[in-house]
Structure formats: C-alpha cells, structure tokens
Design a protein around this motif. Sequence first.
Motif, PDB file in Angstrom:
ATOM      1  N   UNK A 140      15.031  -1.483   4.531  1.00 24.76           N
ATOM      2  CA  UNK A 140      15.003  -0.032   3.289  1.00 24.76           C
ATOM      3  C   UNK A 140      13.589  -0.129   2.974  1.00 24.76           C
ATOM      4  N   UNK A 141      13.087  -1.095   3.188  1.00 24.92           N
ATOM      5  CA  UNK A 141      11.455  -0.902   2.254  1.00 24.92           C
ATOM      6  C   UNK A 141      10.177  -0.628   3.531  1.00 24.92           C
ATOM      7  N   UNK A 142      10.850  -0.418   4.112  1.00 22.85           N
ATOM      8  CA  UNK A 142       9.481   0.393   5.197  1.00 22.85           C
ATOM      9  C   UNK A 142      10.334   1.689   5.695  1.00 22.85           C
ATOM     10  N   UNK A 143      11.588   1.814   5.625  1.00 17.08           N
ATOM     11  CA  UNK A 143      12.482   3.113   5.202  1.00 17.08           C
ATOM     12  C   UNK A 143      12.022   4.473   4.908  1.00 17.08           C
ATOM     13  N   UNK A 144      11.443   3.345   3.734  1.00 17.72           N
ATOM     14  CA  UNK A 144      11.099   4.151   2.327  1.00 17.72           C
ATOM     15  C   UNK A 144       9.915   4.498   2.343  1.00 17.72           C
ATOM     16  N   UNK A 145       8.591   3.418   3.165  1.00 20.29           N
ATOM     17  CA  UNK A 145       7.095   3.554   3.632  1.00 20.29           C
ATOM     18  C   UNK A 145       7.186   4.571   4.656  1.00 20.29           C
ATOM     19  N   UNK A 146       8.314   4.645   5.465  1.00 16.56           N
ATOM     20  CA  UNK A 146       8.391   6.239   6.318  1.00 16.56           C
ATOM     21  C   UNK A 146       8.443   7.139   5.579  1.00 16.56           C
ATOM     22  N   UNK A 147       9.040   7.312   4.555  1.00 17.96           N
ATOM     23  CA  UNK A 147       9.067   8.640   3.656  1.00 17.96           C
ATOM     24  C   UNK A 147       8.521   9.123   2.664  1.00 17.96           C
ATOM     25  N   UNK A 148       7.321   7.845   2.767  1.00 15.96           N
ATOM     26  CA  UNK A 148       5.962   8.265   1.746  1.00 15.96           C
ATOM     27  C   UNK A 148       6.421   8.855   0.299  1.00 15.96           C
ATOM     28  N   UNK A 149       6.843   8.388  -0.411  1.00 14.61           N
ATOM     29  CA  UNK A 149       7.018   8.707  -2.045  1.00 14.61           C
ATOM     30  C   UNK A 149       6.383   8.989  -2.780  1.00 14.61           C
ATOM     31  N   UNK A 150       4.312   8.901  -2.144  1.00  8.08           N
ATOM     32  CA  UNK A 150       3.785   9.367  -2.963  1.00  8.08           C
ATOM     33  C   UNK A 150       3.418  10.929  -2.485  1.00  8.08           C
TER      34      UNK A 150
END
Length: 305
Positions: free
Chosen positions: A6-16
């Motif tokens: 999940x952390x990798x998926x979030x990194x892919x989606x770039x919340x910043x």
Amino acid sequence: MAYPRPATVLELLKPITWFPPMWAFGCGVVSSGVSAEGRWPFVVAGVLLAGPLVCATSQAVNDWFDREVDAINEPHRPIPSGRMPGRWGLYIAIAWTLLSLFAAASLGTFVLGAAVLGLALAWAYSAPPFRLKRNGWWGNTAVAACYEGLPWLTGAAVMAAANPDARVFALAGLYSLGAHGIMTLNDFKSVEGDRRIGIASLPASLGVDRAAKLACAVMAVPQVAVVGLLLAWGLPLYAGIIALSLAVQLVLMARLLKRPRELAPWYNGTGVTLYVLGMLASAIALGHATPDPEFAAALANLVTP
C-alpha cells in the motif's frame, strides 16, 4: 502473483501533487457564491475527485509510460525500482481512471464532462500516440488545464448544481493560462535530460533564459486581465489586491530572470504562492458579486457559432 505494498501505491499516486487541483476546486466553490450549508458532502466528494482521484490518476499514468526514462534518471521510483511489480502501474492507472469517472458521475453531468476531459488530457499527456509532454507548448497547456481550469469549473458546478456562471469560466480560463508559465518553471530542473531523450520542453527548446522570460509573461498577463475584469465588474478592492500581488510578483520575477535555473524553486515558493493566493482573492470577489447578465450574454455570443 506479486502485489505492491500500500505504501508503494501511495507513492505512485504522489499525494504532494494533489494540492494545486484541490486548491483550484476550492476556488471554484468560493467563486460560485453559493453557501456550502447542506452541500458539504458534495464539496468533500469534489475535493477527493480533484486530488486523490483525477490528479492521482495522471501521476500513475505518467509513471507507467515514463518507466524506461525513469530507470535512467530516477531509478528509485516505484516502477523502475521493482517495488511496483509487473504491470501493476498500468492496472492502477486504469482502475483509478474508472474510479474517477464513477465519482464524477455522482456529482452531475457537467462534473462528469469535466472529469472525462481532464482524464483524457492526463492520458494524452503521457501515453502514445499523443504523448503531449514531448512538446512544451501542448504538454504545459494540458497540465495547466487539469490543475487549474477544470478543477475550478468543477468546484463551481458542484456548488451551483448547474453549469457555472460565465464569469467563472473567464477567471478559470485566465488562471489556467497563467499556470502554463508555472509549468514551464517546473521544467528547468530537467533541461539536460529532456534534451537527451527528445522531450521538447520550453527550456530545452527555447533555452533557459528565453523560456524564463516567456514564463514570466505568461504568468503576468492573465493577472492583468483579471484586474481589468474585476474593475469592470465593480470590484475595485479585489482588483487592487490582485494588482498589488502582481506588483510584488514582478519584483520577484526580476530576480528570477537573473539566474532562472537556480532560482526557479525559490520563485515557486514565493511568486507562485502569491499567484495562487490571488486565485483565491479573485474567487472571493466573484462569490460576493451579483450576476452580470450583460457579460454572460457577451461571452455566450463569443462561443456561439
């Protein structure tokens, strides 16, 4: 089958990267002049659509189609590093596209149409055969529209439960045009890499100095037009606020032009901050204004065959 964490998926989606379209959506909400009372579920849904859905989709699409380039320039990213196994990057991009469309459909026809256009631009920006990012003029236009204009219009539509007022279109369009210059500043960091792999970003094709002057002009001129419109609409106080903000930006631009590559990050934290605060000020002005049927009719005549 290997699955991404999940952390990798979030990194892919770039919340910043979600903040600009969420901010623009908020400006649309304010510019509508409609009270949020009783409409908070729609506002929250719209914010989620603008950032964690549509913007996140664009990030996943971009990383998938840039995976070979990133393997050279940024091998630590989720896909080239192997932390996003197999074709999961593509699967997530497709899933987020469908989820975005589903969410947009629940918010009305206009919002769905804006989401379809935004998602189409996101795919066209990164994916063949269009790959708009290879041309700084077209690529920056697509990103500026997705990050500023479309979210602004979506926010206004969600509040009004109808097509936005013509003046909302005018301000959203002008600030979207100005964002083209912001996108140019963001390209300064990768000039050499863009030239090596054939991406004609404006700094790579025009040269850093010329691209910096162009970016400043593109950011400034729409704000001059915003000042003029606010004066025409009988909102001199807000026009003065935007004019003062622009005057400070011009001073900051003069420093930027001396060393554009070195100072682009500094300008993003100063001048661009003033730019987006001006967006909010103009949205507040429009939210306090009364409808102008003459302006609406004139704008309608411009776009009607």
